[in-house]
Scaffold this motif. Structure first.
Motif, short mmCIF file in Angstrom:
data_model
loop_
_atom_site.label_atom_id
_atom_site.label_comp_id
_atom_site.label_asym_id
_atom_site.label_seq_id
_atom_site.Cartn_x
_atom_site.Cartn_y
_atom_site.Cartn_z
N PRO A 34 -2.96 4.78 0.27
CA PRO A 34 -2.21 5.20 1.47
C PRO A 34 -2.41 6.69 1.78
N THR A 81 -13.67 3.41 -1.24
CA THR A 81 -13.17 3.22 0.12
C THR A 81 -14.05 2.25 0.89
N ARG A 82 -13.57 1.88 2.06
CA ARG A 82 -14.35 0.99 2.92
C ARG A 82 -15.64 1.63 3.39
N ARG A 139 -7.33 10.49 6.67
CA ARG A 139 -8.28 10.11 7.70
C ARG A 139 -7.70 10.29 9.10
N LYS A 140 -6.41 10.03 9.22
CA LYS A 140 -5.78 10.23 10.53
C LYS A 140 -5.65 11.73 10.83
N GLU A 157 -9.44 4.12 -2.12
CA GLU A 157 -8.74 3.89 -0.86
C GLU A 157 -7.25 3.68 -1.15
N GLU A 160 -5.65 7.13 3.71
CA GLU A 160 -5.54 6.74 5.11
C GLU A 160 -4.84 7.82 5.93
N LYS A 161 -3.86 8.45 5.33
CA LYS A 161 -3.15 9.53 6.02
C LYS A 161 -4.10 10.71 6.28
#
Length: 937
Positions: free
Chosen positions: A840, A728-729, A846-847, A838, A843-844
């Motif tokens: 999709p 991941t970033r 993380r939100k 990393e 990212e979900k």
């Protein structure tokens, strides 16, 4: 609620918390997340509007900055455990805005003056102030919308817990608490002693508040609830000292319910004195069944006293704090959300250098503790004398009416008491002094033994008794000299410390003691007590509550200031249960102890010889059996380790509701911690490293060890090969290796030089085999290894493929040690996500779980399929690191000034289950075993 209006301060406090949870530094929080100060209040007040505030309630720039500064200080107070090495606080996240009043007539300031008048040293008052402020900040001032605070304060036997309780009560009263309920044991004379003590301390010095003691509240009480004034501006405060008796507790609840309007005005602080006695649920904790006393206390704490159909009313606040010196049952029995388990707070009171505790009297044994810093035995004071087995049998025969001669050791202990009282009278010390004879819990034995003692003292030839006293005096004064005392009590204040007088000096007072008849406490026709110059023989048990036919009192009753005789009165006390817990024996000099028990908490509470001995420091002596000596030695180590464990938890910010307190339980011992039905939820813990989230915060200043760690790390990284690119970033410019074999990581950890004062250093030896077993059994997968990097702009370290920018971690200057570098937290929480691909889905997540809460990070790892992957994060710390944030709260930071770059570690173990069959430690079974360690800003 339809009429609900948000509190502006709470709204802006929530905004601060949201910004912190999203990883912003305190400087960025002051900007409100804006790019410049010009945009701060526009951003902050926009959020405030969304949370329901009107324009008239918006904060100004000054108000916002003041709040942020306060919250920063509160976070620091919450994160940092108390600097006193003898105390520690494990607390919940939230801290209130309470403070210690500076008003000269406030209850708090008045109490400080009372402590000074009562002879408390500056150091003791400082400790009381520190502990009061720390606990005060964690009280919950509003529990009508929240659950009651449940906490535990751990002191030492007779270490001044009552003084600390009183301090907290005074401070809480200044801050709006108006009803104080003290749950005080099971014996009424102890309750009366406690009530008189509180009344005296609270009313002394003419404080601005008016106190009303409600004695035995209930339906028939003359002090009705409707008469009380609990208004916001009221200067009245109310207190009730209540026995842990079902009738008394039911009456108290009935009294509270008698006026619902008054109840709704109350802010109640419940203090459970000796919280491990009677308050523990001894019924099956896996069911809904509750013990009678435990259930009634829960009714008080959780306001469960309204029957279906009744119109319920609730206090504004109810906070519950248990106080005890033996907390084994409190931390091991049950941990349900509606139990009395201290999920919000555990506080270990600081120990004064004037306190005679287990460590000072018994000593410590190296090798019997998890604390590796204890590398040699520490001797206690030479004041314990062994009673031979033959004389123990002689006492048993005496008590059973089979013999009528006192053992020689008991005669010696009495002679030492006589000599010590004479010496202290010679030194003009005017206060009561006591001797304790505690050989049986049977009241019939007390009477037999007291009669034998009285007969021996009155029939012995005075010249022979005097000669025996001289022999005992010579032997005992040479066995513990003033120099011996100071070699153990190294920090003891010496201002008023006096050496022994000579035998010739004490002889006149000793002769008077011997020649006076042994007597009980005499009463006149008005029941006033009178004290003489001889020995007062007392038999303190439950059968001697009334005067005898000769108008004498057998039970122990000390004189007040009004009837204190000119010379220090002497009390020889024979007793059992009433002397085992709670009752303070004033001026305890000589103890003859033969009670046996296999329960550690019961045995420790019997140690009436623990406490403060101002003005008679050299005189305490204890006679006991070899078996009792061995058990106290073992119990001293258990107690020492428990307090170290609380300190370690505080250091790593592991809260009681998240991590069970580990308590040592030595293999093969005949001494249990407490009764089995008072530790029903205890589980093995020493081998369970699931959920471990540890980091290196301390480093050796030794250049050789620093170089060894750097060389070891380079060798380890070279063997790992090419880093992974699928990360991941959050890896940034750092390097990540996945699927690293457990043996490779364990080999690295085995050779790494951990600073020995860290908690993780204690754990490594047992962690390695546990990891091997967990991996072999399939509970853990292979490791991820992350090498953190500051980026290309930072000084570089290493070579391809593991070349990175050194991280910056400054030095904490508080309580510096020349051989140790303390950086505080080294890890950045989001590094825990560096090895997750990393996608999709990521990212979900993380939100769904923003910010850097440890619980959120753990959940993201679990949902990303990493729940069985342990994580090792390496931080190569620039030896030239300097403080990055110089705002408020960073004044204790300085340049690292290390001779070499340092290697910091973060070790994160997933929460797997432990199947180990044996452990040296037990802890309570909790549903949530999560660690919580904060990063440095």
């Amino acid at each position: 609620m339809e009429n609900y209006k948000p509190d502006p301060r709470q709204v802006y406090s929530d905004i601060v918390d949201d910004l912190r949870e999203n990883g912003l530094s305190w400087n960025d929080v002051r900007l409100g997340g804006a790019d410049s100060p010009d945009g701060t209040m526009f951003v902050v007040n926009t959020w405030a509007k969304l949370k329901g505030l009107s324009r008239s309630e918006y904060y100004s720039q000054d108000e916002w900055e003041k709040l942020v500064n306060e919250r920063e200080q509160h976070e620091k107070d919450e994160r940092d455990f108390i600097t006193d090495a003898n105390s520690a606080l494990i607390g919940k996240d939230t801290i209130n805005n309470f403070f210690l009043s500076s008003n000269n007539q406030s209850q708090w300031q008045t109490y400080l003056r009372t402590l000074k008048r009562n002879g408390f040293s500056d150091e003791s008052i400082k400790n009381i102030k520190s502990s009061t402020e720390d606990i005060l900040k964690h009280l919950n001032p509003c529990t009508d919308k929240d659950s009651p605070l449940r906490g535990l304060v751990v002191g030492n036997v007779q270490s001044g817990k009552t003084a600390n309780m009183t301090g907290l009560i005074c401070a809480a009263a200044d801050n709006g608490f108006n009803m104080f309920i003290i749950l005080s044991g099971m014996i009424d004379n102890l309750r009366i002693q406690t009530e008189n003590r509180f009344k005296k301390d609270l009313e002394s010095g003419n404080p601005i508040l008016n106190w009303k003691i409600i004695t035995n509240p209930g339906p028939k009480s003359t002090d009705t609830l409707s008469q009380c004034n609990f208004g916001v501006k009221s200067k009245y405060r109310y207190m009730s000292i209540v026995l842990k008796n079902s009738t008394r507790l039911k009456n108290l609840i009935s009294w509270l319910k008698s006026d619902p309007q008054k109840l709704e005005q109350m802010k109640i602080l419940i203090i459970d004195d000796e919280a491990d006695q009677a308050s523990i649920n001894t019924k099956d904790v896996t069911t809904d069944e509750e013990g009678k006393i435990n259930g009634l206390i829960r009714d008080l704490v959780f306001s469960r006293y309204w029957a279906p159909g009744q119109t319920a009313a609730y206090p504004q606040a109810v906070d519950y704090l248990g106080y005890t010196a033996t907390p084994y049952a409190n931390v091991l029995n049950e941990a349900g959300k509606d139990s009395l388990f201290p999920s919000d707070l555990i506080y270990s009171l600081p120990v004064s250098p004037e306190y005679f505790g287990p460590e000072q009297i018994i000593g410590l044994r190296a090798g019997y503790s998890a604390d590796e810093s204890l590398d040699k035995d520490l001797d206690g004071l030479n004041i314990i004398r062994e009673i031979p087995e033959s004389q123990i049998k002689q006492v048993e025969e005496d008590q059973n009416g089979l013999a009528f001669v006192l053992p020689e050791t008991l005669k010696d202990s009495i002679c030492w008491f006589l000599c010590s009282v004479a010496a202290l009278r010679f030194q003009k010390i005017r206060r009561p002094f006591s001797m304790l004879v505690h050989t049986s819990q049977k009241t019939s034995c007390h009477e037999i033994l007291s009669n034998l003692i009285q007969e021996w003292l009155q029939s012995a030839a005075k010249t022979r008794l005097l000669a025996r006293c001289e022999s005992v005096w010579t032997r005992e004064t040479s066995s513990l000299t003033l120099q011996d005392f100071l070699s153990v009590m190294k920090n003891y204040p010496t201002d008023n410390l006096k050496n022994y007088p000579s035998f010739d000096d004490i002889k006149p007072d000793l002769l008077q003691l011997i020649q006076e008849n042994v007597q009980h406490i005499s009463l006149d026709d008005d029941q006033n007590r009178h004290y003489g110059n001889g020995i007062h023989l007392c038999v303190d048990n439950s059968t001697n509550n009334r005067p005898t036919d000769d108008n004498e009192m057998l039970r122990l009753l000390y004189p007040t200031a009004a009837n204190m005789p000119e010379k220090a009165p002497a009390f020889l006390v024979v007793g059992g249960m009433t002397l085992s817990r709670g009752l303070t024996l004033e001026g305890l000099i000589s103890t003859y102890f033969l009670r046996t028990t296999k329960l550690g908490d019961t045995l420790m509470q019997m140690g009436r010889w623990f406490g403060y001995r101002r003005n008679y420091e050299l005189y305490p002596r204890i006679w006991m059996s070899q078996a009792a000596i061995q058990r106290f030695e073992e119990l001293t180590m258990i107690d020492y380790d428990l307090r170290r464990e609380i300190q370690r938890m505080a250091r790593f910010n592991q809260r009681p509701g998240d991590k069970g307190v580990k308590v040592q339980q030595t293999s093969g011992s005949h001494l249990g911690l407490t009764a089995k039905n008072k530790m029903q939820s205890a589980q093995t813990a020493s081998s369970n490293f699931s959920g471990l989230d540890a980091q290196t915060q301390l480093f050796d200043a030794d250049t050789v060890k620093q170089k060894q760690n750097l060389q070891l790390t380079e060798s380890f990284l070279q063997k790992l090969g090419t880093p992974s690119s699928d990360t991941t970033r959050f890896a940034g410019s750092g390097k990540v290796w996945t699927n690293v074999p457990n043996r490779s990581v364990c080999g690295f950890l085995e050779k790494f030089n951990f600073q020995k004062n860290m908690a993780i250093a204690d754990k490594i030896k047992s962690l390695i085999p546990w990891l091997d077993e967990a991996t072999a059994s399939g509970k853990l997968q292979n490791w991820s290894v992350v090498l953190a990097s500051k980026g290309s702009h930072a000084p570089q370290w290493g070579q391809s493929p593991y070349r990175i920018g050194l991280v910056n971690r400054s030095r904490i200057t508080d309580n510096e040690h020349p051989a140790i570098i303390n950086t505080g937290a080294v890890k950045s929480p989001n590094d825990a996500l560096a090895d997750i691909p990393e996608t999709p889905g990521f990212e979900k997540l993380r939100k769904q779980y923003p910010g850097s809460r440890p619980s959120y990070l753990a959940e993201i790892r679990r949902l990303s399929g990493m729940e069985e992957v342990p994580l090792l994060i390496l931080y190569i710390i620039d030896k030239n690191s300097v403080p990055q944030n110089r705002g408020k709260g960073m004044t204790n930071r300085a340049p690292l000034n290390s001779s070499e770059d340092l290697v910091g570690l973060s070790i994160r173990i997933p929460g797997v289950k432990n199947n180990s069959s044996y452990t040296d430690y037990v802890s309570v079974n909790l549903n949530n075993d999560e660690a919580d360690i904060s990063e440095e800003n």
